[in-house]
Design a protein around this motif. Structure first.
Motif, PDB file in Angstrom:
ATOM      1  N   VAL A 168       0.832  -1.202   0.000  1.00 28.52           N
ATOM      2  CA  VAL A 168       0.000   0.000   0.000  1.00 28.52           C
ATOM      3  C   VAL A 168       0.866   1.251   0.000  1.00 28.52           C
ATOM      4  O   VAL A 168       0.615   2.199  -0.743  1.00 28.52           O
ATOM      5  N   ALA A 169       1.898   1.256   0.813  1.00 28.15           N
ATOM      6  CA  ALA A 169       2.775   2.428   0.914  1.00 28.15           C
ATOM      7  C   ALA A 169       3.531   2.685  -0.384  1.00 28.15           C
ATOM      8  O   ALA A 169       3.900   3.821  -0.671  1.00 28.15           O
ATOM      9  N   ASN A 170       3.754   1.648  -1.169  1.00 31.78           N
ATOM     10  CA  ASN A 170       4.499   1.797  -2.423  1.00 31.78           C
ATOM     11  C   ASN A 170       3.607   2.138  -3.611  1.00 31.78           C
ATOM     12  O   ASN A 170       4.117   2.357  -4.716  1.00 31.78           O
ATOM     13  N   GLU A 171       2.297   2.183  -3.411  1.00 30.61           N
ATOM     14  CA  GLU A 171       1.403   2.556  -4.503  1.00 30.61           C
ATOM     15  C   GLU A 171       1.593   4.026  -4.850  1.00 30.61           C
ATOM     16  O   GLU A 171       1.868   4.853  -3.981  1.00 30.61           O
ATOM     17  N   PRO A 172       1.424   4.369  -6.124  1.00 28.28           N
ATOM     18  CA  PRO A 172       1.552   5.782  -6.500  1.00 28.28           C
ATOM     19  C   PRO A 172       0.403   6.606  -5.923  1.00 28.28           C
ATOM     20  O   PRO A 172      -0.706   6.101  -5.717  1.00 28.28           O
ATOM     21  N   ILE A 173       0.679   7.865  -5.652  1.00 30.34           N
ATOM     22  CA  ILE A 173      -0.342   8.775  -5.126  1.00 30.34           C
ATOM     23  C   ILE A 173      -1.266   9.154  -6.280  1.00 30.34           C
ATOM     24  O   ILE A 173      -0.783   9.545  -7.353  1.00 30.34           O
TER      25      ILE A 173
END
Length: 65
Positions: free
Chosen positions: A43-48
């Motif tokens: 989740v933290a590595n997903e693009p904004i």
């Protein structure tokens, strides 16, 4: 070690603090860290999202004015 310096049950372990049960705390901290990384790294590595970035930029510009 005074009463205020003692670790209370449920308090997060501090990496730089000396503790009587340090091996147990270190093992728990390692287990917790690995578990949290396993759950949340994807989740933290997903693009904004672009819409969110646009909102942030608009807010930043409004605050500058």
């Amino acid at each position: 070690m005074g009463k205020t310096d003692q670790k209370k049950p449920g308090d997060p372990a501090k990496a730089d603090a000396e503790q009587e049960d340090g091996a147990v705390d270190n093992a728990f901290d390692l287990w917790l860290r690995r578990g949290l990384h396993q759950l949340y790294d994807t989740v933290a590595n997903e693009p904004i999202p672009e819409a969110l970035l646009r909102m942030i930029e608009e807010d930043r510009k409004e605050k500058e004015d």
